[in-house]
Structures are given as structure tokens and as C-alpha cells.
Design a protein around this motif. Structure first.
Motif, PDB file in Angstrom:
ATOM      1  N   GLY A 211       0.782  -1.315   0.020  1.00 22.68           N
ATOM      2  CA  GLY A 211       0.077  -0.048   0.062  1.00 22.68           C
ATOM      3  C   GLY A 211       0.941   1.342  -0.112  1.00 22.68           C
ATOM      4  O   GLY A 211       1.996   1.188   0.206  1.00 22.68           O
ATOM      5  N   PRO A 212       0.315   2.352  -0.438  1.00 28.72           N
ATOM      6  CA  PRO A 212       0.926   3.848  -0.288  1.00 28.72           C
ATOM      7  C   PRO A 212       1.457   4.062   0.992  1.00 28.72           C
ATOM      8  O   PRO A 212       2.647   4.880   1.043  1.00 28.72           O
ATOM      9  CB  PRO A 212      -0.166   4.800  -0.707  1.00 28.72           C
ATOM     10  N   GLU A 213       1.083   3.774   2.183  1.00 28.16           N
ATOM     11  CA  GLU A 213       1.672   4.060   3.394  1.00 28.16           C
ATOM     12  C   GLU A 213       3.224   3.462   3.378  1.00 28.16           C
ATOM     13  O   GLU A 213       3.933   4.221   3.842  1.00 28.16           O
ATOM     14  CB  GLU A 213       0.839   3.333   4.525  1.00 28.16           C
ATOM     15  N   TYR A 214       3.044   1.848   2.769  1.00 27.24           N
ATOM     16  CA  TYR A 214       4.610   1.525   2.898  1.00 27.24           C
ATOM     17  C   TYR A 214       5.543   2.311   2.006  1.00 27.24           C
ATOM     18  O   TYR A 214       6.700   2.192   1.995  1.00 27.24           O
ATOM     19  CB  TYR A 214       4.377  -0.006   2.716  1.00 27.24           C
ATOM     20  N   ARG A 215       4.746   2.328   0.710  1.00 27.03           N
ATOM     21  CA  ARG A 215       5.657   2.941  -0.342  1.00 27.03           C
ATOM     22  C   ARG A 215       6.387   4.086   0.115  1.00 27.03           C
ATOM     23  O   ARG A 215       7.621   4.548  -0.580  1.00 27.03           O
ATOM     24  CB  ARG A 215       4.738   3.046  -1.577  1.00 27.03           C
ATOM     25  N   LYS A 216       5.647   4.943   0.718  1.00 22.53           N
ATOM     26  CA  LYS A 216       6.461   6.303   1.270  1.00 22.53           C
ATOM     27  C   LYS A 216       7.655   6.136   1.905  1.00 22.53           C
ATOM     28  O   LYS A 216       8.521   7.024   1.933  1.00 22.53           O
ATOM     29  CB  LYS A 216       5.345   7.203   2.168  1.00 22.53           C
ATOM     30  N   GLN A 217       7.895   4.822   2.295  1.00 20.37           N
ATOM     31  CA  GLN A 217       9.046   4.697   3.119  1.00 20.37           C
ATOM     32  C   GLN A 217      10.391   4.739   2.454  1.00 20.37           C
ATOM     33  O   GLN A 217      11.502   4.566   2.788  1.00 20.37           O
ATOM     34  CB  GLN A 217       8.988   3.240   4.096  1.00 20.37           C
TER      35      GLN A 217
ATOM     36  N   ASP B 274      10.620   6.610  -0.385  1.00 15.05           N
ATOM     37  CA  ASP B 274      10.831   7.979  -1.168  1.00 15.05           C
ATOM     38  C   ASP B 274      12.344   8.427  -0.951  1.00 15.05           C
ATOM     39  O   ASP B 274      12.705   8.528   0.196  1.00 15.05           O
ATOM     40  CB  ASP B 274       9.938   8.987  -0.533  1.00 15.05           C
TER      41      ASP B 274
ATOM     42  N   SER C 221      11.310  -1.043   9.889  1.00 11.46           N
ATOM     43  CA  SER C 221      10.038  -1.364  10.047  1.00 11.46           C
ATOM     44  C   SER C 221       9.421  -1.953   8.796  1.00 11.46           C
ATOM     45  O   SER C 221       9.844  -1.306   7.684  1.00 11.46           O
ATOM     46  CB  SER C 221       9.232  -0.330  10.454  1.00 11.46           C
TER      47      SER C 221
ATOM     48  N   THR D 173       8.499  -3.212   2.430  1.00 10.97           N
ATOM     49  CA  THR D 173       9.076  -2.326   1.534  1.00 10.97           C
ATOM     50  C   THR D 173       9.968  -2.664   0.727  1.00 10.97           C
ATOM     51  O   THR D 173      10.071  -1.872  -0.483  1.00 10.97           O
ATOM     52  CB  THR D 173       9.980  -1.242   2.549  1.00 10.97           C
TER      53      THR D 173
ATOM     54  N   CYS E 206       7.619  -3.168  -2.038  1.00 11.14           N
ATOM     55  CA  CYS E 206       7.267  -1.909  -2.722  1.00 11.14           C
ATOM     56  C   CYS E 206       8.167  -1.444  -3.700  1.00 11.14           C
ATOM     57  O   CYS E 206       7.980  -1.098  -4.715  1.00 11.14           O
ATOM     58  CB  CYS E 206       7.036  -0.973  -1.583  1.00 11.14           C
TER      59      CYS E 206
END
Length: 519
Positions: free
Chosen positions: A432-438, A440, A454, A459, A462
Motif C-alpha cells: 500500500g501507499p503507506e509502505y511505499r512512502k518509506q 521515497d 520497520s 518495503t 514495494c
């Protein structure tokens, strides 16, 4: 690669005529009699049953010596030993019944090794609640996988206490259809031999299995099967812009290889893409791993081994209705003078840039290039990758389940069912996008590791998802199951060969994905 050949064949005489070392019967719990009408054996079984020494419980076994049994009207048995192996209680779940037979087959191999039996005949259970093909297939898988040894580097010695490998297995149909038993025997043999080949690859040391060995094995496979082989060398990778594979390879003296195998049936059939991580040794690069246990990093190519061995089985079995393409990016990850440094930026196939935060997060770099290239070149209906990718999956799932991450529910369902059928269970983790942000990055399109530890398995997936676009894709993180998988009678310590049978089972019963659900 086995140092000794192991054969398996049908035995078309009566079991009592078998003159080998070990004659085996499988017995279900609470059913103290054999389907075969042999009074000597049924009387012996009844006697050990009444003593309580053997009740047909799962993985239970009892050894008898025909010379000590009183001969009756049926005549004496010719075999040197008789073994009864328990199957456990009857179960309504078909996958449980399959696994009961594999476990029993593994016990047969272990008991045979203990008494140094070279020739073993297994009489198949006629009244077991599975069809004849699967009965034979599962028994053969269990026996051949349980008979596995890796002693390539051992000097042969006269060791009277060392367990021996069975040289010749035989199956008796036990009253089942002989043609069905033959079909199951051949399929089980192909699957077991391929799985043992994957184990052999993984057991080889880093100086015994290099990227060149991956390429050489694939070329030899293509010469004796219908597979077509192509290998992209370092020069081709430069032209294609495969900065991930090339970047990881910078610290190694050995050139990388991208091995490609194709299995073609018909242009009308869907093409499925398999990708396996072929990291033949992983020191961690400049972000070096601790010395303790680093020798196990020769196993970091188990995903590539599983994919290569699965293609071997697919070609031998002859799957119908699908085309299959396999890609194995192979290299070492070492800390030579030109090795990647934390903070470096690489450019993957297709142009996406990546900031290197951790040189030990290298598997995703080589897989990313292979995924992007494979999807663009072969336009598959779906893609499945296998990799010993993260230690985090072991923290989360231990050594009992393979981590599954995917962008398609139908693909997930097919893989989970296939894994259940062959007793290589999968557990789905979220994306999901919440994990994808990690992942960036401030200086590139993405970075190859999160800012903290985490959700490391997620990740990493991702990162791979960035290179598959809208293609249905599944990632199997086998770091916990490729070696030290749940130990069973047919799964030894060390490399398990996991993934081979799951892939073949999934592709054997492939169901086309509904277009509406392709994301």
C-alpha cells in the motif's frame, strides 16, 4: 550433480517375489490389516498391533524380518526385511492426505538408510482416499526427497555407521491402475529430481556455484529438453541500461549473467514470467554482514535455483496451455574497490533512478532490472518472482511460511492453493501507499531501503512493485523457507528446494486472470 544415481521403476511381479533389501507397506491408523491377502504379513501386523508397538500413527514404523516369521500357505517372503509405516488417521482434507503420503515416503527413505538398504519396494495402498496418480506421485516425492544427500565434497570412506542412500526404488501398484501409477511415478520423479537439483545448487559453495554455473546449467538443460536458452552478458546489460545488476556486480571479479529460458507451447496460450534471484554469494557489499553465519550467504541464490529447477520439471512433465519464460539475474555482491557505496545513485532498466542507502539490500536491485526487462520484452499475463530477499520475513513468519506479496487477488489465490497442495504454505502480507512512502528519496526516484527497519519485507516488495506497472505480479520471499524450512522426514536441514513444486503446481492448473481484476 548427484554423486550417485537413484532410480525408480514399477515392479510388476507379486510383492512376495521381491528379493531386495526392504519391502514396505503403508498402514492407516485404526485399520490393522493390509489390502494384500498375505496371511504371513497380516498375522505379523496383527501381532505388533496388539502389543501396542505399532498402531499406524503418522510417521510410526516397525521393522520385521521375514526369516523369523513362520511361513504359511502363501509361501515365504523373499525380501530381507519388511517395514510397516504409519499414515495416521483418515482425514477429509485432500491436502492432508497428500502430505501423509509424502511424510510416509520420507520415513521409508530414512528407515532404509538406517539399515543400509540399497533396493526398496513400496506397495501402494489400494484403499487410500486419493486417486492412483496422486498416490504414486506423493509417495515418490516423499521417498526421493527423503533419500537426498549432498556429499559432493566428501571423500568416500568406509564408515559402517553412516546412513546409506537407496540406489533403487520400486513401486508396486497394490491393485491400483498400473497406467495411472506409472503416470504418477513419472511426475513425482520429475518434481523430486528437480527439487533435489535446486538443493544441490544451493549446497554448492560460493566458489562452486557462480553466475557462470547458472548459465552453464541452463544451456545444458536446453540441449536435452525443449527449452530455449539465451544468456545476456555484461556488455548486453550495459547496452540495455541494467544499472541494478551492474551496480551490485561492481565489487565482484566475476561477470554477471542474465539467464533466460523459454518454454513454448502455442502463441494463443498465455505467457507467464518467472524471475529468480541468483545472488551466488552475498557479503553485504560495503555494508558488510557480520562474519558469524556469513557462510550461509551462499544460499542467497535459492530463488534462482528454484526457478531454474522448476523450468527443468516443466520441460520434462510437459505442461499444456501455458508458455513460460524464466529470468535469473546472477551475480555476487562483494566489496571490491569499485563496489557500490551508500549514497550512490543507479539507473535501472527503463530509466528509473535509485539511491543506494544500504548495499546489503541488493536483491531488489537485480530483480528490478529483470522484472522490468522481462515484462517489456515478453508481455506476460502474470509474473512471479522468488527471492531470499529479507531477514525481516523470518522475524515475521519464522521458517514455516513463505511471504507472499502481490497486486492481484486472483494470482494470490492460485499461488496459495498451489502451496497448500505441495505443503509449501504461503502467507500474504499487505502492500500500500503507506509502505511505499518509506522508500521515497530526496535525490532519486526511489531509494533501496527504508529509513528504519520497520516492515522490511513489505518495503522491499514495494521497491519491486515499482517495476511491474499494471502487470499482475506476485513476490515470494523465501528467505525463511529456502533453508532451515520446517524439518520433515523428506525435508533435510539446510536447503529445502522450496518453490519448485509450488511453481509447477500453480502453472499446471493455471486459470486465466480476469481482465477486470488486472491492476
Amino acid at each position: 550433480m548427484h554423486t550417485e544415481a537413484v532410480t525408480i521403476a514399477l515392479f510388476d511381479q507379486a510383492p512376495k517375489a521381491f528379493i531386495g533389501d526392504l519391502l514396505v507397506y503403508l498402514v492407516e491408523e485404526e485399520i490393522p490389516h493390509l489390502a494384500e491377502e498375505n496371511r504371513i504379513l497380516n498375522r505379523a501386523l496383527q501381532q505388533v498391533w496388539e502389543t501396542g508397538d505399532f498402531k499406524g500413527a503418522k510417521e510410526q514404523a516397525v521393522l520385521l524380518y521375514p526369516a523369523l516369521l513362520e511361513a504359511g500357505e502363501d509361501g515365504a517372503l523373499a525380501a530381507r526385511r519388511v517395514l510397516f509405516v504409519g499414515l495416521g488417521k483418515q482425514d477429509d482434507a485432500i491436502n492432508v492426505r497428500r502430505e501423509q503420503l509424502r511424510l510416509a515416503g520420507g520415513i521409508v527413505a530414512k528407515q532404509a538408510a538406517a539399515v543400509k538398504a540399497r533396493d526398496v519396494l513400496l506397495v501402494l495402498p489400494k484403499d487410500y482416499l486419493l486417486d492412483a496418480v496422486e498416490i504414486a506421485e506423493c509417495c515418490v516425492e516423499g521417498m526421493l526427497l527423503g533419500n537426498y544427500r549432498f556429499d559432493f565434497y566428501k571423500n568416500p570412506k568406509e564408515d559402517k555407521d553412516k546412513p546409506a542412500r537407496v540406489e533403487h526404488f520400486f513401486l508396486h501398484d497394490g491393485g491400483l491402475s498400473q497406467s495411472a501409477v506409472r503416470k504418477g511415478l513419472e511426475r513425482g520423479r520429475a518434481l523430486a529430481e528437480a527439487t533435489c537439483a535446486a538443493r544441490d545448487m544451493a549446497n554448492q559453495p560460493g566458489n562452486g556455484w557462480t553466475p557462470a554455473e547458472f548459465a552453464e546449467y541452463a544451456k545444458k538443460l536446453s540441449k536435452r529438453t525443449r527449452l530455449k536458452c539465451k544468456v545476456l552478458d555484461k556488455g548486453a546489460m550495459h547496452k540495455l541500461g541494467m544499472g541494478g545488476i551492474l551496480g551490485v556486480n561492481q565489487g565482484s571479479a566475476l561477470p554477471p549473467q542474465l539467464v533466460i529460458l523459454e518454454y513454448r507451447t502455442n502463441k494463443k496460450h498465455p505467457t507467464l514470467l518467472l524471475v529468480g534471484k541468483g545472488l551466488t554469494f552475498d557479503s553485504g557489499g560495503l555494508c558488510a554482514k557480520p562474519p558469524a553465519g556469513m557462510e550461509d550467504m551462499k544460499y542467497d541464490m535459492c530463488g534462482g535455483a528454484a526457478v531454474l529447477a522448476a523450468m527443468q520439471a516443466i520441460a520434462e512433465i510437459g505442461l499444456e496451455g501455458v508458455n513460460v519464460v524464466a529470468l535469473i539475474p546472477a551475480t555476487e555482491n562483494l566489496s571490491g574497490s569499485a563496489a557500490l557505496k551508500p549514497g550512490d545513485v543507479i539507473r535501472h532498466f527503463g530509466g528509473k533512478t535509485s539511491e543506494i542507502i544500504n548495499t546489503d539490500a541488493e536483491g531488489r536491485l537485480i530483480l528490478a532490472d529483470a522484472l522490468a526487462y522481462g515484462i517489456e520484452t515478453y508481455q506476460p499475463e502474470a509474473v512471479i518472482d522468488l527471492a531470499t530477499l529479507t531477514g525481516a520475513v523470518i522475524i515475521g513468519l519464522g521458517h514455516h511460511y513463505t511471504g507472499l506479496l502481490t497486486n492481484n487477488d486472483q494470482l494470490a489465490a492460485q499461488l496459495i492453493e498451489a502451496g497448500a497442495q505441495v505443503a509449501e504454505p504461503l502467507w500474504r502480507l499487505p502492500l500500500g501507499p503507506e509502505y511505499r512512502k518509506q522508500i521515497d528519496s530526496r535525490v532519486a526516484d526511489i531509494k533501496n531501503a527504508g529509513s528504519d527497519r520497520s516492515a522490511g519485507t513489505i518495503t522491499a516488495a514495494c521497491y519491486l512493485q515499482e517495476f511491474v506497472g499494471e502487470t499482475p505480479w506476485a513476490h515470494l520471499d523465501i528467505a525463511g523457507t529456502a533453508w532451515d524450512f520446517t524439518e520433515k522426514s523428506y525435508i533435510p536441514k539446510g536447503p529445502s528446494g522450496t518453490g519448485v513444486r509450488t511453481l509447477v503446481a500453480c502453472l499446471s492448473q493455471w486459470k486465466p486472470l480476469k481482465t477486470a481484476e488486472k491492476k
